[in-house]
Write a protein that holds these residues in place. Sequence first.
Motif, short mmCIF file in Angstrom:
data_model
loop_
_atom_site.label_atom_id
_atom_site.label_comp_id
_atom_site.label_asym_id
_atom_site.label_seq_id
_atom_site.Cartn_x
_atom_site.Cartn_y
_atom_site.Cartn_z
N THR A 1 0.81 -1.20 0.08
CA THR A 1 0.02 -0.02 -0.24
C THR A 1 1.02 1.15 0.00
O THR A 1 2.04 1.22 0.18
N HIS B 1 1.00 3.39 2.46
CA HIS B 1 1.42 3.35 4.00
C HIS B 1 2.84 2.42 3.82
O HIS B 1 3.79 2.79 4.53
N ASP B 2 2.77 1.42 3.45
CA ASP B 2 3.92 0.43 3.69
C ASP B 2 4.26 0.01 2.26
O ASP B 2 4.12 -0.92 1.76
N ARG C 1 9.37 5.38 1.07
CA ARG C 1 8.33 6.27 1.51
C ARG C 1 8.17 7.24 0.18
O ARG C 1 9.08 7.58 -0.44
N VAL D 1 1.73 11.83 3.18
CA VAL D 1 1.50 10.78 4.15
C VAL D 1 -0.15 10.68 3.86
O VAL D 1 -0.98 11.67 4.12
N ALA E 1 -5.35 7.22 6.67
CA ALA E 1 -5.47 5.89 7.04
C ALA E 1 -6.76 5.61 6.68
O ALA E 1 -7.64 6.18 6.65
#
Length: 181
Positions: free
Chosen positions: A160, A162-163, A173, A178, A181
């Motif tokens: 994803t 995020h990871d 990254r 960011v 969530a």
Amino acid sequence: MPHLALYTFGVLKSPLADPGPLTREFYDVGEGVYRKISQHPGYLAHAEAADGDRGALFEADWGAWGEFAVPTWYGKGQTVETTALAATLSLWTDLRPVFEAVYTGLHREALNRRYGWFERTGHPNYVFWWVSDGVTPTWRDGVSQLEHLHDHGSAPHAFTFHDSFAPDGTPTRIKGAVPEA
């Protein structure tokens, strides 16, 4: 140079054939989003059915993208009248262009309205993986990666925002970004 494959999957609250305002709104917004994303820098291609028929996902000819497939947790219909899902399969140059396409403009606006259209399933609704240049991912590949992500979490072959992972498998990254969530 490797390309980034993206598979998205969501279970709609109403079937695609539903003539109600919810489905019409989803289609109207979706058409604009697709047009805008297809012009975004870093976008390469997405799976399109040869006949372009809405709702005939399972019977459509997807060419090199393979036979249409869905995750095992999808429990709604598979006919034109009962299909209640939205799925995309696309190719990109890298993570940053996808991030910018997803979290800005028309797509960002659509994301803000997603809970009016989609059920909350407790399953991931997208997955990335790297493919070699010249490789066209298939619907089955997307389903396999999404199910792996659900069962095992992010890995270099199913991840994803995020990871996320670079093409060589190292964690990475998107600088300055960011996602929610």
